[in-house]
Motif scaffolding. Structure first.
Motif, PDB file in Angstrom:
ATOM      1  N   SER A  38      -4.220  -5.429  -2.351  1.00 13.16           N
ATOM      2  CA  SER A  38      -4.072  -4.448  -1.284  1.00 13.16           C
ATOM      3  C   SER A  38      -3.622  -5.164  -0.009  1.00 13.16           C
ATOM      4  CB  SER A  38      -5.400  -3.741  -1.038  1.00 13.16           C
ATOM      5  OG  SER A  38      -5.257  -2.808   0.007  1.00 13.16           O
ATOM      6  N   LYS A  68      -2.287  -3.890   3.794  1.00 20.21           N
ATOM      7  CA  LYS A  68      -1.952  -2.798   4.695  1.00 20.21           C
ATOM      8  C   LYS A  68      -0.597  -3.053   5.355  1.00 20.21           C
ATOM      9  CE  LYS A  68      -3.609  -0.106   8.522  1.00 20.21           C
ATOM     10  NZ  LYS A  68      -4.243  -0.162   9.796  1.00 20.21           N
ATOM     11  N   ASP A 114       0.841  -1.193   0.000  1.00 21.18           N
ATOM     12  CA  ASP A 114       0.000   0.000   0.000  1.00 21.18           C
ATOM     13  C   ASP A 114       0.876   1.243   0.000  1.00 21.18           C
ATOM     14  OD1 ASP A 114       0.870   0.181   2.650  1.00 21.18           O
ATOM     15  OD2 ASP A 114      -1.107   0.542   3.484  1.00 21.18           O
ATOM     16  N   GLU A 151       2.999   0.756  -3.209  1.00 24.65           N
ATOM     17  CA  GLU A 151       2.036   0.424  -4.258  1.00 24.65           C
ATOM     18  C   GLU A 151       2.275   1.285  -5.492  1.00 24.65           C
ATOM     19  OE1 GLU A 151      -2.766   0.132  -5.107  1.00 24.65           O
ATOM     20  OE2 GLU A 151      -2.083   0.715  -3.115  1.00 24.65           O
TER      21      GLU A 151
END
Length: 90
Positions: free
Chosen positions: A64, A66, A46, A50
């Protein structure tokens, strides 16, 4: 066509730590090598990681994930103390 597990392309998940952008940038040659070896590569992360990986590999699937969002101090001892306090979230 042989459908045994050994004949399939390996699937590899690359999810660099978010402890700085170095983990992501150093992963780029590894990802390129995996692609060259005909692996199915999935990326995860992320934030800035990302952005870097999506820009470098827009054709790859991105998941995704975290991150820990680790904070560092201004010097070695300050960083040590901050990292120590963040152990529960790691």
């Amino acid at each position: 066509m042989d459908s045994s597990p050994l004949s399939r392309q390996p699937r590899v998940l690359v999810a660099p730590l978010d402890w700085g952008l170095g983990h992501a940038t150093r992963s780029i040659p590894l990802i390129q090598s995996l692609i060259t070896q005909h692996c199915t590569v999935l990326l995860a992360g992320d934030g800035p990681i990302e952005v870097i990986l999506r820009e470098a590999f827009p054709q790859l699937e991105f998941l995704s994930l975290k991150g820990y969002h680790i904070d560092y101090g201004r010097n070695r001892w300050d960083s040590f103390g901050k990292l120590l306090m963040q152990i529960p979230k790691i």
